[in-house]
Write an enzyme that holds these catalytic residues in place. Structure first.
Site, short mmCIF file in Angstrom:
data_model
loop_
_atom_site.label_atom_id
_atom_site.label_comp_id
_atom_site.label_asym_id
_atom_site.label_seq_id
_atom_site.Cartn_x
_atom_site.Cartn_y
_atom_site.Cartn_z
N GLU A 348 -12.66 25.41 28.62
CA GLU A 348 -13.39 24.16 28.83
C GLU A 348 -14.15 24.23 30.15
O GLU A 348 -13.75 24.93 31.08
CB GLU A 348 -12.45 22.96 28.84
CG GLU A 348 -11.39 23.01 29.93
CD GLU A 348 -10.40 21.86 29.84
OE1 GLU A 348 -10.43 21.12 28.84
OE2 GLU A 348 -9.61 21.70 30.78
N CYS A 349 -15.27 23.55 30.20
CA CYS A 349 -16.06 23.42 31.42
C CYS A 349 -16.41 24.81 31.98
O CYS A 349 -17.07 25.59 31.32
CB CYS A 349 -15.32 22.56 32.43
SG CYS A 349 -16.36 21.95 33.77
N GLY A 350 -15.95 25.13 33.18
CA GLY A 350 -16.25 26.43 33.76
C GLY A 350 -15.73 27.57 32.92
O GLY A 350 -16.34 28.65 32.86
N LEU A 352 -15.61 27.63 29.67
CA LEU A 352 -16.56 27.82 28.57
C LEU A 352 -17.80 28.57 29.07
O LEU A 352 -18.34 29.44 28.37
CB LEU A 352 -16.96 26.47 27.98
CG LEU A 352 -17.98 26.50 26.84
CD1 LEU A 352 -17.44 27.29 25.66
CD2 LEU A 352 -18.35 25.10 26.42
N ILE A 353 -18.25 28.24 30.27
CA ILE A 353 -19.38 28.97 30.85
C ILE A 353 -19.07 30.46 30.92
O ILE A 353 -19.90 31.31 30.61
CB ILE A 353 -19.71 28.41 32.26
CG1 ILE A 353 -20.30 27.01 32.15
CG2 ILE A 353 -20.67 29.33 33.00
CD1 ILE A 353 -20.54 26.33 33.48
#
Length: 387
Positions: A348-350, A352-353
């Site tokens: 999630e968030c970072g 996912l990046i």
């Protein structure tokens, strides 16, 4: 002399029956100084030999991390938007058990919520937990007007108890004297501290606010400094006297199944380093309770993933560690190989990046894992806030 608030006598009677006390620390707005004071008080109490259970009105990772570092125990989010009232109260009751004191740091302004009626606000959380509020006021370029603001807060929600005031960013002794006298003249609330204007930020700052303590080399020194600020400028005994008794709550029913049905432990890797550090402790605890063995992993230093049944990559700031993440080629390749082989990955968030193809920072491209054929960029301003 500072006179006690109207409920001090009742609280002293109740407090004789229980030593577990708590308070909600709120501000008039974001940036009022809540974090400096909540972390400073926590650090001062810990250095005095007290045990402190810290909480943060969610969603939040960075402030919660600093509170966790100060208290030496996990800081739990109390999020009335994502949690039911029963889950909020059960979490607070269970996770404050055994502590001498509990502190709940609010967010935004005291009455700021998702709706015009203050839904999911810090004030609503304080009422739900039946706790008094310690209100932080940024006094920049104000004197008597501070008393009007305090008076307004005490009258705005009659059921809410504002048990004390902490003045912040006070420029001179004369300003502090006028503000204190005005508050004590026009309200029944006691001023319990006044922090002088600081020449520099105690907390290291960055684009989203404070730098996470995991990324900061001077965390121990910052906590020592904040503890000293609290001792020197806050009536800590007065704050304790203003705290409410933690009400006994019925034990919450366990959710989920026990782990005794598993034939073997399920190994779940959790990437925890300076690039990825945003995890709610409740999520990690839930995995353990359901039979998972959590394996801590460092995406910056480890050569490759160990043998795992699943991988959890939380949020953080991959953009500040982009060069190091990109340089660790063997680790990135092992994550992609795990994804291709079908291993479950939650990111999630970072996190996912990190699974994207690359990230562009100041016109420079940094290769990432490449599970998703997506290129990420960083804008100068946040594109959205809120739930």
């Amino acid at each position: 002399t500072e006179r006690p608030g109207p409920t001090t006598e009742k609280r002293n009677i109740t407090m004789s029956e229980s030593t577990a006390r708590a308070i909600v620390l709120a501000g008039l707005s974001g940036g009022s100084g809540k974090s400096i004071i909540s972390v400073g008080l926590t650090a001062a109490w810990i250095r005095a030999g007290r045990t402190v259970a810290p909480f943060k009105k969610g969603p939040d990772y960075i402030d919660a991390g600093w509170l966790q570092s100060a208290a030496g125990r996990p800081c739990y989010n109390l999020d009335p938007y994502l949690f039911s009232a029963e889950v909020v109260t059960a979490s607070f009751g269970t996770r404050s058990a055994g502590a001498d004191l509990a502190i709940v740091e609010g967010n935004r302004g005291l009455f700021d919520g998702v709706t015009a009626h203050g839904g999911y606000s810090t004030a609503e959380l304080a009422l739900l937990l039946d706790l008094p509020v310690l209100l932080v006021v940024n006094c920049t370029k104000m004197t008597r007007t501070v008393a009007a603001l305090v008076q307004g807060c005490t009258a705005f929600e009659p059921d809410l108890e504002v048990a004390g005031i902490i003045l912040n960013q006070v420029a001179t002794g004369r300003q502090q004297k006028i503000i204190t006298e005005a508050i004590h003249h026009y309200t029944d609330v006691t001023v319990l501290g006044a922090l002088p204007r600081m020449k520099a930020d105690i907390f290291p700052m960055r684009h989203l606010g404070m730098i996470p303590y995991q990324e900061y080399d001077g965390t121990a020194e910052a906590l020592d400094l904040l503890a000293g600020v609290a001792r020197d400028h806050i009536d800590i005994d007065g704050v304790e006297a203003a705290m409410g008794v933690i009400q006994a709550r019925p034990a919450s029913k366990a959710s989920g199944k026990s782990a005794d049905h598993l034939s073997a432990p399920i190994k779940i890797g959790v990437i925890q380093d300076t690039a990825f550090q945003f995890y709610y402790p409740e999520n990690l605890e839930a995995l353990r309770e359901h039979g998972a063995e959590l394996v801590s992993i460092n995406a910056l230093e480890d050569e490759r993933l160990p043998d795992l049944d699943g991988l959890y990559i939380g949020g953080g700031f991959p953009e500040t560690s982009a060069a190091r993440l990109a340089e660790n080629t063997t680790f990135r390749q092992s994550v992609k190989a795990a994804a291709v082989s079908g291993m479950p990955i939650y990111a999630e968030c970072g996190g996912l990046i990190y699974l994207g193809r690359e990230i562009i920072i100041e016109d420079r491209r940094y290769p990432l894992v490449g599970v998703f054929d997506v290129v990420f960029g960083m804008s100068k301003e946040p594109q959205a806030h809120g739930y």
